[in-house]
Design a protein around this motif. Structure first.
Motif, PDB file in Angstrom:
ATOM      1  N   ARG A  40      -7.670  11.508 -40.338  1.00 32.22           N
ATOM      2  CA  ARG A  40      -8.052  12.918 -40.460  1.00 32.22           C
ATOM      3  C   ARG A  40      -9.541  13.110 -40.250  1.00 32.22           C
ATOM      4  N   ALA A  41     -10.343  12.065 -40.513  1.00 37.79           N
ATOM      5  CA  ALA A  41     -11.780  12.121 -40.254  1.00 37.79           C
ATOM      6  C   ALA A  41     -12.087  11.742 -38.805  1.00 37.79           C
ATOM      7  N   ALA A  42     -11.048  11.633 -37.966  1.00 37.13           N
ATOM      8  CA  ALA A  42     -11.159  11.303 -36.533  1.00 37.13           C
ATOM      9  C   ALA A  42     -11.855   9.965 -36.316  1.00 37.13           C
ATOM     10  N   ARG A  43     -11.551   8.978 -37.136  1.00 38.14           N
ATOM     11  CA  ARG A  43     -12.127   7.643 -37.004  1.00 38.14           C
ATOM     12  C   ARG A  43     -11.096   6.712 -36.354  1.00 38.14           C
ATOM     13  N   VAL A  44     -10.581   7.130 -35.209  1.00 38.16           N
ATOM     14  CA  VAL A  44      -9.531   6.396 -34.518  1.00 38.16           C
ATOM     15  C   VAL A  44      -9.896   6.238 -33.043  1.00 38.16           C
ATOM     16  N   ASN A  45      -9.500   5.100 -32.448  1.00 42.18           N
ATOM     17  CA  ASN A  45      -9.800   4.816 -31.053  1.00 42.18           C
ATOM     18  C   ASN A  45      -8.532   4.298 -30.371  1.00 42.18           C
ATOM     19  N   LEU A  46      -8.123   4.951 -29.296  1.00 42.55           N
ATOM     20  CA  LEU A  46      -6.917   4.584 -28.557  1.00 42.55           C
ATOM     21  C   LEU A  46      -7.209   3.864 -27.246  1.00 42.55           C
ATOM     22  N   LYS A  47      -8.456   3.525 -26.983  1.00 39.41           N
ATOM     23  CA  LYS A  47      -8.866   3.053 -25.660  1.00 39.41           C
ATOM     24  C   LYS A  47      -8.064   1.854 -25.155  1.00 39.41           C
ATOM     25  N   ASP A  48      -7.902   0.813 -25.947  1.00 41.81           N
ATOM     26  CA  ASP A  48      -7.206  -0.392 -25.490  1.00 41.81           C
ATOM     27  C   ASP A  48      -5.793  -0.502 -26.044  1.00 41.81           C
ATOM     28  N   ALA A  49      -5.272   0.577 -26.602  1.00 36.83           N
ATOM     29  CA  ALA A  49      -3.974   0.529 -27.267  1.00 36.83           C
ATOM     30  C   ALA A  49      -2.825   0.540 -26.254  1.00 36.83           C
TER      31      ALA A  49
END
Length: 155
Positions: A40-49
C-alpha cells in the motif's frame, strides 16, 4: 470496476518492451504479515518478476516487496515466492497456452481494487531484437508527429 483499474502501485514497463502481450488476467495474490502495508506504500517492484505454473497453481517469482519500516523481526522476505489466485478455468487456459513455445506469463501491473491487492498478468510472446527496434522507431515517429502538431497549434 473493469480489470486493471484501481489505485496503481507498480507497473512493469519492461514487459511491454520485451513481449507481445496477447491476453491479460486479473489475479489476487496471497500475502503474509506486513507485506500488504508495504504494498500500500507502493514499495513494490515488478521489473524482473515472472509467473510459473506448478502443480496446477500459479506462483509469482522475483517480485520485490521492500520490508515494512514499522515492522518487527517477523518481517517478510522481500523476494519470496507468492501464490496467485485465479479461477481453475483461467489456470487451465494458461496451462494450455504456455505449452506453446515462446509464451510466458508476465506480471504487468499491481494495483489496489476494493482494498485488495491485485496483479494484472499477461500472456506474452517474446519479441525479437528487430521487433523491439521497430517499436522504438514507431514510438519516436509518433512523438515527433505530436511535437510538430503541438508546435503548429501554438502559432
Amino acid at each position: 470496476m473493469p480489470k486493471g483499474s484501481g489505485k496503481q502501485l507498480a507497473q512493469n514497463k519492461k514487459a511491454y518492451h520485451d513481449f507481445f502481450i496477447e491476453q491479460t488476467f486479473e489475479a489476487g495474490i496471497v500475502l503474509k504479515g506486513t507485506e500488504i502495508k508495504a504494498i500500500r506504500a507502493a514499495r513494490v517492484n515488478l521489473k524482473d518478476a515472472f509467473a510459473k505454473i506448478e502443480n496446477g497453481e500459479i506462483y509469482l517469482y522475483n517480485m520485490h516487496v521492500s520490508p515494512y519500516e514499522q515492522g518487527n523481526q517477523f518481517n517478510h522476505d522481500p523476494l519470496r515466492t507468492r501464490k496467485l489466485l485465479l479461477h481453475k478455468k483461467e489456470i487451465s487456459k494458461l496451462i494450455g497456452e504456455t505449452k506453446v513455445t515462446g509464451y510466458t506469463i508476465v506480471p504487468l501491473k499491481m494495483y489496489l481494487k476494493n482494498g485488495f491487492a491485485k496483479v494484472l498478468i499477461g500472456l506474452g510472446k517474446g519479441k525479437k531484437q528487430y521487433d523491439k527496434r521497430d517499436d522504438l522507431k514507431k514510438k519516436e515517429a509518433k512523438r515527433d508527429i505530436e511535437r510538430a502538431f503541438r508546435d503548429r497549434q501554438k502559432m
